[in-house]
Design a protein around this motif. Structure first.
Motif, PDB file in Angstrom:
ATOM      1  N   VAL A  90       0.861  -1.215   0.000  1.00 44.18           N
ATOM      2  CA  VAL A  90       0.000   0.000   0.000  1.00 44.18           C
ATOM      3  C   VAL A  90       0.884   1.246   0.000  1.00 44.18           C
ATOM      4  O   VAL A  90       0.598   2.242  -0.671  1.00 44.18           O
TER       5      VAL A  90
ATOM      6  N   ILE B  12      -5.774   0.836  -2.022  1.00 44.72           N
ATOM      7  CA  ILE B  12      -6.532  -0.323  -1.533  1.00 44.72           C
ATOM      8  C   ILE B  12      -7.890  -0.394  -2.244  1.00 44.72           C
ATOM      9  O   ILE B  12      -8.557  -1.415  -2.257  1.00 44.72           O
TER      10      ILE B  12
ATOM     11  N   LEU C 241       2.135   3.788   6.795  1.00 44.60           N
ATOM     12  CA  LEU C 241       0.993   3.114   6.136  1.00 44.60           C
ATOM     13  C   LEU C 241      -0.254   3.980   6.248  1.00 44.60           C
ATOM     14  O   LEU C 241      -0.922   4.278   5.246  1.00 44.60           O
ATOM     15  N   ILE C 242      -0.554   4.447   7.456  1.00 42.73           N
ATOM     16  CA  ILE C 242      -1.805   5.212   7.650  1.00 42.73           C
ATOM     17  C   ILE C 242      -1.711   6.530   6.878  1.00 42.73           C
ATOM     18  O   ILE C 242      -2.627   6.900   6.132  1.00 42.73           O
ATOM     19  N   ILE C 243      -0.551   7.210   6.983  1.00 48.38           N
ATOM     20  CA  ILE C 243      -0.443   8.523   6.322  1.00 48.38           C
ATOM     21  C   ILE C 243      -0.571   8.372   4.806  1.00 48.38           C
ATOM     22  O   ILE C 243      -1.243   9.148   4.133  1.00 48.38           O
TER      23      ILE C 243
ATOM     24  N   VAL D 184      -2.363   6.541   3.174  1.00 45.88           N
ATOM     25  CA  VAL D 184      -3.760   6.395   2.712  1.00 45.88           C
ATOM     26  C   VAL D 184      -4.585   7.589   3.202  1.00 45.88           C
ATOM     27  O   VAL D 184      -5.478   8.070   2.508  1.00 45.88           O
ATOM     28  N   LEU D 185      -4.213   8.120   4.395  1.00 50.37           N
ATOM     29  CA  LEU D 185      -5.017   9.187   5.004  1.00 50.37           C
ATOM     30  C   LEU D 185      -4.882  10.496   4.219  1.00 50.37           C
ATOM     31  O   LEU D 185      -5.872  11.148   3.906  1.00 50.37           O
ATOM     32  N   LEU D 186      -3.645  10.858   3.865  1.00 52.72           N
ATOM     33  CA  LEU D 186      -3.430  12.184   3.238  1.00 52.72           C
ATOM     34  C   LEU D 186      -4.182  12.317   1.914  1.00 52.72           C
ATOM     35  O   LEU D 186      -4.931  13.266   1.733  1.00 52.72           O
ATOM     36  N   PRO D 187      -4.054  11.352   0.978  1.00 58.28           N
ATOM     37  CA  PRO D 187      -4.824  11.532  -0.272  1.00 58.28           C
ATOM     38  C   PRO D 187      -6.324  11.669   0.018  1.00 58.28           C
ATOM     39  O   PRO D 187      -7.012  12.486  -0.587  1.00 58.28           O
ATOM     40  N   SER D 188      -6.817  10.912   1.009  1.00 59.68           N
ATOM     41  CA  SER D 188      -8.281  10.981   1.229  1.00 59.68           C
ATOM     42  C   SER D 188      -8.638  12.338   1.818  1.00 59.68           C
ATOM     43  O   SER D 188      -9.664  12.923   1.461  1.00 59.68           O
ATOM     44  N   ILE D 189      -7.771  12.905   2.676  1.00 60.63           N
ATOM     45  CA  ILE D 189      -8.064  14.269   3.193  1.00 60.63           C
ATOM     46  C   ILE D 189      -7.949  15.264   2.039  1.00 60.63           C
ATOM     47  O   ILE D 189      -8.798  16.139   1.861  1.00 60.63           O
TER      48      ILE D 189
END
Lengths: 337, 366, 499, 369
Positions: D270, D276, D318-320, D322-327
């Motif tokens: 990822v 994902i 891992l979290i960043i 996926v998190l940044l594009p979604s924010i």
């Protein structure tokens, strides 16, 4: 040439009975297992042994209930093991530093810490829109790393723990050990929460049909946030009880425990596609898992087979679950043309 | 799309620098707070002399850095060994880094050893999680001119220079059978609760115990089962419960591991079967004091892990200085413990294990 | 129906979707205690109007008045709180919850903080029985038939004391007795003063239940008449009133030999006993209402959902089509109804969409030859005059019409012998529509056999050599191009089938 | 052969990628991160750049790399993950060890282990493609079952004493000087094959098509179910191969070999920009992310920050990732900041306070002992 066949609810009844009373199926399977094992070795069927089984599954029930609520909203919480480990270590440190602290206060502290960890999961998933498996996979390794960073690798051993804290899980004021009472209390509380509160019912609605839930005015994001906070709270509680029962807090406490907390509910009939699941199901599923592990030891099947049996059991439960679901869907699809 | 990525290009960069700086901070303060610095700073390592041939040349004591690697951190047994090692380090004026992985797992230990070899430490004193998996890493270190001494739990011979045995495996097994024999007053069912199923020293001791049990005067004892607690407190506790349930008339549980013996004693106490089921094995005084007093574990044996750490440091020091090469017959002086010779099977024997019981437990503090 | 004040009135409503004018200056009023039918062909703008009333879309121009006061319905929740509820053809309930909870979801009756289940069951049963439904409110929604699910949705609307109830094609999948049941409930609701908007194609149902009827055509308001003083022919005329302009290309039909024979085809209880023949170079139009089973027939011919009965013969040889690959190997192509869901992969460039079904042509050695792919795509794009910045532009960046042309060029690439098209020109601009028609007639003249499914009467009449009518999953009649008229076709599909 | 996949070219005919498009790529982000991590590590420890150290560190990540290749395919095409990869690795390595200890020739045992991997993958594939069960649940069940079989096979013994010809797979070097490990070359060759197949062949095109819109792919004649089956068989085979390389590197096999590796494999994939939700991502991105994780872990190792502390950084990445594009998407889509209502603002502040309290307690109570 009538197209829409007359399809009343009753003729679909059999299928829905099977789904609603799936817990009966599990109970039947467990009783059957108990009978077989008792024949093989009479030692199995003693109150003492069942007390051990209940003791072993108490923490699994508490965290399994948390995992059930998450699964109902079509999510999954892989970070439960790490949350238990971190809260166990932090509370153990505090309890050793303040021996006079009342054990119940330690429990409250654990619950507060768990709530904070759970709310981070909730924020990432509900507000950040990160898929639950990725978010909790991330926090699984973050929280586990924090356990090590927090204790710099040290363990808290039993001789360092005050007696009061150790008794938290072992004391038997009402004949039954506290740990089992805590688990029973949590089960009742979760049952009441899911059945009699608005948020509880909203959890089922969000899991069953998220789009329709939004249109019906339910704040879906908030429900999902709450579910992960509750998971944190129950893991916090489990962490304190874990440290008290095993009188230790290590850097690998509850490592890999998350698998069992998913196996219990899934075996207990919680629908992995979301939308349904009962407290009784989780309790029975966990009891079945506990009985099997206990039986395997007593029947002297090598401990190395336990994991394989657990895996097979989850696979079986899932195949049966989806087969029922699919037959129901085709039945209704036929009905409405 | 452009705006998206520009956004997370800056943020991700900032966070990563923050993280690494944060880890830096996390690494340094631990030095002052904790007594033994599990994460010592590497900056102050002066350019350690790269020893070309395996036999190290004479070095100024001040700049020798030895790494003491236990099976895992947090285990009181290994913490005591580290205290002994630091005592020896002070006497020799060298630096001993106490570095371990958090779980007793070979893969993590290998990654740790690889990073220590990369830091070109002068010597490695290892308690191995897996005798065979660590062989390639041991050979790698030796090829780099880093002597490898194992203590408490050995790497297979081809992966180490010399191994320090706390006592002969046979000696350790015999003392535990003797104690079990005394506690079961001659006959009855006994069971073994070991650490991880892969631990080389455990399996060696269990093998010898099974042989000794064949001897005439131990015929009365019947070994009914061997279970594995994985050096995890809760697993050992559950395995002990399992033993007591599966074998109602079990008399003695032998736990040749500090974690297992404490968990078993506690299990016996919780089940209220003190006196019916007795626990013995290898444990540390501090840990077992409560159970010796309560009668759950009247006797247990051990060697002083502090001495083991102390001897390991002296051995590796002499290796680094080139005084000994690890060949059988080499002799060297080990400070307060006197001098030792390397036996013909390439191992060093610390000495006979001491038996602790109610009356002598109070004069030990580790 | 005699109150002066209309409950909801819409005035001068216009709405366009990317160049396609769905509604132009539409006027619509709903009075309490009235069943007001909304009539119009597919694509006449009925569903857009409903979406505006229920707050799903907002009008470009025009005003919505609720009880005489202007109101802005920003989202479905706001519409619901102003007592406007809607029931669609596919009910949208909570399968895992029982009937009572489906009715009271999100607002269960409570005693203090506690959900009061007895009260909820009592209320739910009262509502359900008032609708004449003898169902145990504890049954899970997943095990209900569509008709029963619709009843539950109506019950929920009542529990929200909705004053306006919109029913969009509610009877399309109901049995005769279920329709009768529904109408008794509608009459009961009318007595209690609820305003009901009833959308249906079945003129007989309109005559049976509605008080007034408003007709739309091509997004324009035609007229509102009392049902009592209007005849069936008037309604059909209002619906199809436009003169048949000769905007459709004339092509000389020289039908070749029979390419496809279908005998007694049946599918999963959705359609059965379908038989017809298709000759090379011929355009067979298939006309019918939503839910008549036309798409399911096409999917059976293309192997998406294989038929459960009957025989298919291609070039005289009986074949079994179990998957899209089988169909494509037999030279069958399929332009699906839903362009965005099934026709195209929007996130991928045009070239890759076009070459997807025929990738094996571009394999040179081990990997794909990008240049050949580009040039093939480029030729097809040029042939169909797709307006694009380049074959590597993403499909989602194109207009509806151009997207449909890409789907067509995708299937032209497989040079099929039989081409099935499901609603090929729905929701695309007039210009692209005529270009598609030109292409179809040209393909036919090149000898390709074409099956065109459409619910637009002018398109069916203008393009087809022969017309098949499908009604409720069965054959409703076959008309040669010469003898077919709008009235005949409309009549064929709107009469309630014989009891 | 930089055949970057997602053709967002605007040039009419050319497939040349304009500079603008390169700049916005996820891969560039990884390259920048790699340089930053390398600079920090060089500054932190003089041993970082030594080739012998880098090559030794690289060997620790080759099994992870081998298992990442099929995982990339599964995430791109099915937008889900295979949780059983590490258990298949453990089962196949144990099976090979069991056969070898009972006198079977090493290379027959290797072949048998690879066959077992294919069978395990086929079972996953059958349950997902034909019985239509969600991959997450199937592989969670087989995660436990396959690992259980590994324990059932070897129990508490260890298979050891593999011949030199076999251990070369994990420990050997190309040429002299212990610089280029054989397993690195093996991985790069496999990565090249997987990359070429993904970006230039029909099968690769099918993966992207299914990943972006499975229905439209099915309507275009793409054999979706057959592709799904192949993906899981491939994942089983590669997991078995990785198990053999790890067994060779250790020179021995125990049933707990590779425990918990699946989480790192998913993180690496990822982090490589393979979203994902399926349909996007390149093989180069995956390889760069493996390099980044390797450098971060090796660098932190040199700073004596061991396994679990490294996990914190990897978990955060891992979290960043996926998190940044979604924010970013949320902010750009509806100007979320403008219509945040009061209760949401209240909730966010409450949440921030809770976090602050937790961190304060964490630091304070940590210093008590």
């Amino acid at each position: 040439m009538v197209i829409g066949k007359e399809r009343t609810a009753t003729s679909l009844g059999l299928m829905s009975i099977l789904v609603r009373f799936r817990e009966v199926g599990i109970l039947f399977f467990t009783v059957l297992l108990i009978i077989v094992v008792s024949i093989l070795s009479p030692v199995f069927l003693t109150a003492h042994n069942f007390r051990d089984i209940l003791l072993n599954i108490s923490i699994l029930v508490i965290v399994g209930l948390a995992q059930m609520m998450v699964i109902i909203t079509r999510g999954i919480d892989l970070s439960v093991g790490s949350m238990i480990g971190l809260v166990a270590m932090m509370v153990a440190f505090t309890v050793v530093a303040f021996p006079g602290m009342n054990p119940l206060f330690a429990l409250l502290l654990g619950i507060a810490l768990g709530a904070a960890l759970g709310s981070l999961n909730g924020a990432i998933i509900a507000w950040g829109k990160v898929p639950p498996i990725i978010a909790t996979l991330g926090t699984l390794s973050i929280y586990r790393g924090l356990v090590f960073l927090y204790s710099r690798g040290d363990w808290i051993n039993s001789f360092e723990m005050p007696m009061g804290f150790r008794q938290l899980s072992k004391g038997t004021p009402l004949v039954i050990p506290n740990l089992i009472l805590f688990a029973a209390a949590v089960a009742i509380l979760v049952f009441l929460f899911l059945r009699y509160t608005q948020t509880g019912r909203d959890i089922y609605a969000v899991g069953s049909n998220p789009q329709a839930a939004t249109v019906a005015g339910i704040r879906v994001d908030q429900v999902i946030f709450i579910v992960y906070v509750i998971s944190g709270i129950l893991c916090g509680m489990a962490g304190v009880l874990w440290a008290s029962r095993f009188e230790s807090a290590q850097t690998n406490t509850a490592l890999g425990f998350e698998l069992q907390t998913v196996a219990g509910p899934v075996v207990g009939g919680v629908n992995i596609f979301g939308g349904s699941g009962t407290v009784i199901g989780v309790v029975l599923g966990s009891f079945l898992l506990g009985t099997i592990n206990n039986a395997l030891t007593i029947v002297k099947i090598s401990p190395f087979w336990q994991l394989a049996v657990q895996g097979l059991l989850i696979l079986l439960a899932v195949i049966v679950d989806s087969a029922i679901l699919r037959r129901l869907q085709t039945a209704t699809k036929q009905g409405n043309r | 799309m452009l705006k998206d990525t520009k956004f997370h290009l800056i943020a991700l960069l900032a966070v990563l620098v923050l993280l690494l700086a944060g880890c830096q901070a996390a690494a340094t303060p631990t030095e002052e707070a904790a007594t033994e610095p599990p994460a010592a700073e590497t900056e102050d390592v002066t350019e350690a002399p790269m020893t070309e041939e395996p036999v190290a040349t004479e070095e100024a004591a001040g700049d020798i850095v030895i790494a003491l690697v236990p099976k895992n951190l947090g285990n009181p047994y290994f913490d005591t060994a580290n205290n002994g090692a630091q005592e020896a380090a002070a006497e020799l004026g060298i630096e001993v880094q106490y570095q371990g992985s958090s779980t007793a797992d070979a893969t993590e230990q290998i990654q740790l050893l690889n990073s220590l070899i990369a830091q070109e430490v002068d010597g490695l004193a290892i308690s191995a999680n897996d005798a065979d998996a660590l062989v390639p890493t041991g050979q790698d270190a030796m090829a780099q001119g880093i002597p490898v001494v194992t203590w408490d739990s050995a790497i297979a011979p081809e992966g180490r220079d010399v191994h320090i045995n706390q006592a002969t495996a046979e000696g350790i097994a015999r003392v535990q059978i003797e104690m079990a024999h005394r506690l079961a007053d001659g006959e009855g069912q006994i069971a073994i609760l070991s650490a991880t199923s892969t631990a080389p020293n455990q399996n060696e001791w269990i093998g010898f115990m099974e042989e000794i049990l064949q001897e005439p005067d131990y015929q009365g004892l019947e070994l009914v089962d061997t279970v594995y607690g994985d050096d995890e407190d809760e697993k050992s506790y559950n395995e002990a419960l399992g033993l007591m349930t599966t074998y109602p008339d079990l008399e003695v549980i032998i736990a040749p591991t500090t974690v297992g013996i404490a968990a078993s004693a506690r299990a016996v106490q919780d089940q209220g079967r003190i006196g019916e089921v007795l626990v013995t094995g290898l444990g540390t005084p501090n840990q077992m004091r409560e159970y010796v007093k309560s009668g759950a574990a009247p006797e247990f044996a051990l060697w002083n892990p502090g001495d083991l750490g102390y001897l390991a440091v002296y051995t590796i020091y002499h290796m680094v200085q080139g005084d000994i090469t690890g060949a059988p017959g080499d002799e060297f002086d080990a400070g307060k413990l006197g001098n030792y010779t390397i036996l013909d099977d390439g191992t060093i024997l610390l000495g006979a294990p001491t038996v602790f019981d109610a009356d002598n437990i109070d004069d030990f503090d580790f | 129906m005699n109150q002066l004040q209309p409950l909801v009135s819409l005035d001068g409503i216009s709405k366009a979707f990317g160049g396609v004018q769905a509604l132009k200056g539409v006027h619509f009023e709903i009075y309490p205690g009235e069943v007001h039918a909304l009539l119009g062909e597919n694509g006449a703008g009925k569903s857009t109007l409903i979406k505006i009333i229920t707050g799903v879309h907002q009008p470009d121009q025009g005003e919505i008045l609720l009880d005489g006061k202007p109101v802005r319905l920003a989202d479905p929740r706001q519409a619901r709180s102003s007592a406007i509820a809607a029931i669609y053809q596919e009910p949208n309930l909570f399968p895992d919850l029982d009937i009572a909870e489906n009715i009271f979801v999100g607002r269960q009756p409570k005693q203090g903080k506690r959900v009061d289940w007895q009260e909820m069951y009592r209320e739910a049963s009262k509502l359900v029985h008032s609708l004449g439904l003898n169902l145990d409110v504890k049954t899970k929604a997943r095990s209900l038939s569509v008709a029963q699910q619709q009843m539950v949705e109506i019950a929920r609307a009542l529990s929200l004391n909705a004053r306006v109830l919109i029913m969009d094609e509610p009877t399309s999948s109901l049995t005769l007795s279920e329709v009768a049941e529904l109408f008794t409930i509608v009459r009961h609701l009318r007595e209690t003063g609820t305003a009901i908007v009833f959308i249906s194609h079945r003129l007989d149902e309109i005559f049976q239940i509605a008080d007034r009827v408003t007709t739309l055509r091509d997004g324009i308001y035609v007229d509102t008449r009392m049902v009592a003083d209007v005849t069936r022919e008037d309604l059909v005329q209002m619906m199809v009133g436009r003169t048949l302009s000769s905007l459709f290309p004339k092509h000389d039909v020289h039908a070749g030999d029979t390419v496809l024979e279908v005998e007694h085809l049946a599918g999963e209880g959705i359609f059965n006993d379908i038989s017809f023949e298709l000759k090379a170079g011929e355009i067979l139009g298939i006309y019918g209402l939503i839910g008549a089973g036309r798409t399911e027939i096409a999917r059976a011919l293309f192997g998406i959902e294989p038929a459960t009965g009957g025989r298919i013969k291609i070039n005289g040889r009986e074949v079994s089509i179990k998957s899209p690959q089988d169909a494509m190997d037999l030279g069958v192509g399929f332009v699906p109804e839903d362009r965005q869901m099934h026709g195209l992969i929007l996130q991928m460039p045009i070239a890759q969409n076009i070459t997807l079904p025929i990738l094996q042509h571009f394999v040179s050695g081990f990997w794909l030859d990008r240049n050949k792919e580009s040039s093939t795509a480029h030729d097809l794009v040029r042939r169909l005059r797709v307006k694009t910045a380049g074959v590597w532009q993403l499909a989602r960046e194109l207009s509806g019409g151009n997207q449909q042309k890409v789907v067509l060029s995708k299937w032209l690439g497989t040079n099929p012998r039989i081409l099935i098209l499901d609603e090929p020109t729905r929701g695309i601009d007039v210009g692209s529509k005529s270009e598609v028609h030109q292409l179809l007639s040209q393909l036919a003249s090149e000898g390709i056999a074409i099956i065109m499914i459409s619910s637009e009467l002018p398109e069916i009449l203008g393009m087809s050599d022969r017309i098949l009518v499908i009604r409720e999953g069965g054959l409703g009649g076959e008309f040669a191009q010469a003898e077919a008229t709008q009235e005949k076709l409309m009549h064929a599909v709107t009469t309630i089938r014989p009891a | 052969m930089a055949a970057t996949h997602s053709e967002t070219r605007s040039a009419r005919h050319s497939r040349r990628v304009s500079l603008r498009n390169i700049l916005v790529r996820w891969e560039l982000l990884l390259v920048v991160l790699i340089t930053v991590v390398t600079l920090i590590n060089i500054q932190q420890s003089p041993f970082f750049l030594k080739p012998v150290n880098l090559s030794r560190a690289a060997r620790d990540f080759m099994e992870l790399g081998i298992m990442m290749l099929p995982m990339t395919y599964i995430i791109i095409a099915l937008a889900t993950v295979d949780l059983s990869v590490a258990s298949i690795m453990g089962m196949c390595a144990s099976f090979m060890g069991l056969l070898f200890m009972n006198g079977v020739d090493i290379w027959i045992a290797v072949a048998a282990a690879l066959a077992l991997g294919v069978a395990a993958g086929a079972m996953n594939g059958f349950l997902v493609a034909h019985v239509k069960l969600p991959a997450l649940v199937v592989t969670l069940a087989t995660y436990a079952f396959y690992r259980g079989m590994a324990y059932a096979m070897l129990g508490d013994e260890a298979a050891r004493g593999y011949p030199e010809s076999f251990t070369y797979l994990g420990q050997g070097f190309i040429g002299d000087g212990r610089i280029i490990p054989f397993s690195l070359i093996l991985f790069l060759a496999l990565a090249l094959i997987f990359g070429v197949v993904l970006h230039t062949t029909t099968f690769g095109r099918y993966l992207y098509a299914i990943g972006n819109n499975e229905q439209a792919a099915r309507y275009s004649g793409v054999p979706v179910d057959r592709v799904k089956m192949i993906l899981f068989v491939l994942s089983g085979f590669m997991s078995a191969l990785a198990g053999l390389v790890l067994a060779a590197r250790f020179g021995s096999t125990r049933p707990d070999i590779g425990l918990g590796l699946e989480l790192t494999v998913i993180t690496a994939t990822v982090l490589g920009g393979i979203s994902i939700s399926g349909g996007t991502g390149t093989m180069i991105g995956a390889i760069l992310s493996l390099l980044l994780i390797g450098l971060v872990r090796f660098g932190m190792g040199l700073m004596n920050l061991q396994g679990q502390v490294q996990d914190i950084v990897i978990g955060l990445l891992l979290i960043i990732s996926v998190l940044l594009p979604s924010i970013g998407r949320m902010l750009s889509r509806r100007g979320a900041l403008s219509n945040l209502n009061v209760s949401q603002v209240l909730q966010v502040t409450l949440f921030v306070i809770a976090m602050a309290l937790f961190v304060a307690f964490f630091l304070w109570s940590r210093s008590l002992l």
